[in-house]
Design a protein around this motif. Structure first.
Motif, PDB file in Angstrom:
ATOM      1  N   ASP A  80       0.869  -1.175   0.000  1.00 46.91           N
ATOM      2  CA  ASP A  80       0.000   0.000   0.000  1.00 46.91           C
ATOM      3  C   ASP A  80       0.908   1.228   0.000  1.00 46.91           C
ATOM      4  N   THR A  83       0.191   4.232   2.593  1.00 45.78           N
ATOM      5  CA  THR A  83       0.565   3.935   3.976  1.00 45.78           C
ATOM      6  C   THR A  83       2.074   3.942   4.142  1.00 45.78           C
ATOM      7  N   ARG A 291      -0.550  -2.589   8.535  1.00 49.02           N
ATOM      8  CA  ARG A 291      -1.802  -1.935   8.925  1.00 49.02           C
ATOM      9  C   ARG A 291      -2.812  -1.931   7.775  1.00 49.02           C
ATOM     10  N   ALA A 292      -2.314  -1.826   6.526  1.00 49.19           N
ATOM     11  CA  ALA A 292      -3.205  -1.702   5.370  1.00 49.19           C
ATOM     12  C   ALA A 292      -3.729  -3.040   4.866  1.00 49.19           C
ATOM     13  N   ILE A 293      -3.076  -4.143   5.224  1.00 52.07           N
ATOM     14  CA  ILE A 293      -3.451  -5.413   4.605  1.00 52.07           C
ATOM     15  C   ILE A 293      -3.995  -6.444   5.584  1.00 52.07           C
ATOM     16  N   ASN A 294      -3.931  -6.179   6.898  1.00 56.82           N
ATOM     17  CA  ASN A 294      -4.430  -7.211   7.816  1.00 56.82           C
ATOM     18  C   ASN A 294      -5.935  -7.078   8.017  1.00 56.82           C
ATOM     19  N   THR A 295      -6.514  -8.093   8.616  1.00 52.87           N
ATOM     20  CA  THR A 295      -7.962  -8.187   8.764  1.00 52.87           C
ATOM     21  C   THR A 295      -8.561  -7.059   9.580  1.00 52.87           C
ATOM     22  N   TRP A 296      -7.821  -6.573  10.593  1.00 50.50           N
ATOM     23  CA  TRP A 296      -8.380  -5.596  11.529  1.00 50.50           C
ATOM     24  C   TRP A 296      -7.975  -4.153  11.201  1.00 50.50           C
ATOM     25  N   GLY A 297      -7.063  -3.967  10.275  1.00 52.92           N
ATOM     26  CA  GLY A 297      -6.666  -2.621   9.885  1.00 52.92           C
ATOM     27  C   GLY A 297      -5.898  -1.863  10.950  1.00 52.92           C
ATOM     28  N   VAL A 298      -5.135  -2.585  11.783  1.00 53.68           N
ATOM     29  CA  VAL A 298      -4.340  -1.947  12.836  1.00 53.68           C
ATOM     30  C   VAL A 298      -2.897  -2.417  12.720  1.00 53.68           C
TER      31      VAL A 298
END
Length: 395
Positions: A80, A83, A291-298
């Motif tokens: 991303d 990011t 942060r941009a690619i995981n399930t929770w966005g953190v």
């Protein structure tokens, strides 16, 4: 004579204008990191431009520069780009701050000026916590009802105040004057209360370990500081590999302090971070890309996993190299107890912050690391007043 002394004092302060400018940047690190990322970084660049020929090309600075270049290069393979671009901007900013502190702090006095700038900013942030949360008071146990701090994540502020307590130890070692230490004790009390108000478990753990270290390090300073190095390394590896997950889950479930069963989501997010790290082992997915690619966005909330997912093993090695070289650039022979005290204080006050939060791009974290990298200035006696005696006849 007093007029002359005041004039000399003013002249001395003007001579330290760079330290005063950097101290002003440090003031905002605890409560207003965005100011440091933008305006503060610009101030630090100006300071560096005036000292270009005096920037030390030692291991800590070279590794910090190399880490920043790796951040920039990661844009080429970023998952991303937006990011990663923001992470690069922030890393460039903290690099400028790190280099400016280490280039400006060349005397015990300049170390005190910048250190007090940071501690004063922490005190101001603590007072804002009290003002914005007047009904909080002391609680017998932690709760989910957290206090607020306008515009900034309360965990970040609590971490910065904890780092401020470590800087107070550094400043305490810089002077033996009683009045000086009384002010440090006052600041310590304010920061301790503010950290308790924050109810940030990582910060509270760090404060407890730091306090314990200050009490026990005298038993065998050289040996115990090596034990601390080993304990921090083992803890970092255990979290990054998942070995510690079962213990942490049990500890969290058995705690009455805001127990969630998964350490406030960390034990849920870490397995995905490990998977992505393993799939992009060398170069990562671009700085901050997790942060941009995981399930929770953190973010990963662990320095090894955050850097590993974003910058791969290369990024981890460079970052650890900066930390280790900053704390080991002085010789043991200079101080039997002072250096182990300071190194242990830094490690134990900052390890929970790095291993459970986002501290790798923290302006406060980089300022404090830079200050501790200058601890060798405390090992030499302060310069005495210039001699006023007339020179004797030549032999």
């Amino acid at each position: 004579m007093r007029s002359h002394a005041r004039g000399a004092h003013r002249t001395g302060l003007f001579a330290e204008w760079r330290a005063l400018a950097v101290a002003g940047v440090a003031f905002f690190a605890a409560g207003s990191p965005d100011v440091v990322f933008r305006t503060g970084a610009f101030v630090c660049v100006v300071v560096l431009v005036t000292r270009l020929l005096h920037i030390r090309m030692d291991a800590a600075n070279l590794l910090a520069i190399a880490l920043t270049l790796w951040y920039v290069l990661s844009q080429a393979w970023a998952a991303d780009r937006a990011t990663t671009g923001l992470s690069i901007q922030n890393q460039l900013a903290v690099l400028a701050v790190f280099l400016a502190v280490r280039t400006t702090v060349t005397t015990r006095r300049s170390l005190q000026i910048v250190g007090w700038g940071y501690v004063t900013g922490c005190v101001y942030a603590a007072l804002l916590i009290f003002r914005q949360n007047p009904s909080t008071g002391f609680r017998s146990e932690l709760s989910f009802d957290r206090i607020v701090y306008a515009g900034v994540n309360i965990n970040y502020v609590a971490y910065a105040l904890t780092a401020g307590l470590a800087v107070i130890v550094l400043l305490g070692a810089a002077s033996t004057r009683r009045s000086y230490r009384v002010w440090l004790l006052v600041c310590t009390g304010l920061l301790l209360v503010a950290v308790w108000y924050s109810e940030t478990r990582g910060a509270l753990l760090a404060v407890g370990m730091m306090a314990g270290w200050i009490v026990v390090y005298r038993i065998a300073p050289a040996l115990l500081v090596r034990v601390v190095w080993g304990a921090v390394a083992v803890s970092a590896a255990a979290i990054a590999t998942g070995v510690a997950d079962a213990l942490l889950r049990t500890t969290d479930a058995g705690s009455a302090a805001r127990a969630t069963g998964d350490l406030a989501g960390r034990l849920t997010i870490w397995p995905e971070a490990r998977q992505i790290f393993g799939e992009h082992l060398i170069e990562g997915v671009g700085a901050g890309g997790f942060r941009a690619i995981n399930t929770w966005g953190v973010g990963a909330h662990d320095v090894i996993l955050e850097l590993g997912t974003g910058l791969g093993i290369v990024g981890i090695v460079l970052f650890l190299g900066v930390v280790v070289s900053s704390l080991t650039s002085t010789h043991w022979a200079h101080s039997v107890r002072l250096r182990p005290l300071l190194v242990g204080t830094f490690l134990l006050s900052c390890a929970p912050l790095y291993l459970s939060g986002h501290w790798e791009l923290s302006p406060a974290g980089w300022i404090v690391l830079a200050l501790f990298s200058c601890m060798a200035l405390l090992f030499e006696p302060p310069p005495g007043p210039p001699s006023t005696e007339a020179p004797g006849p030549a032999a």
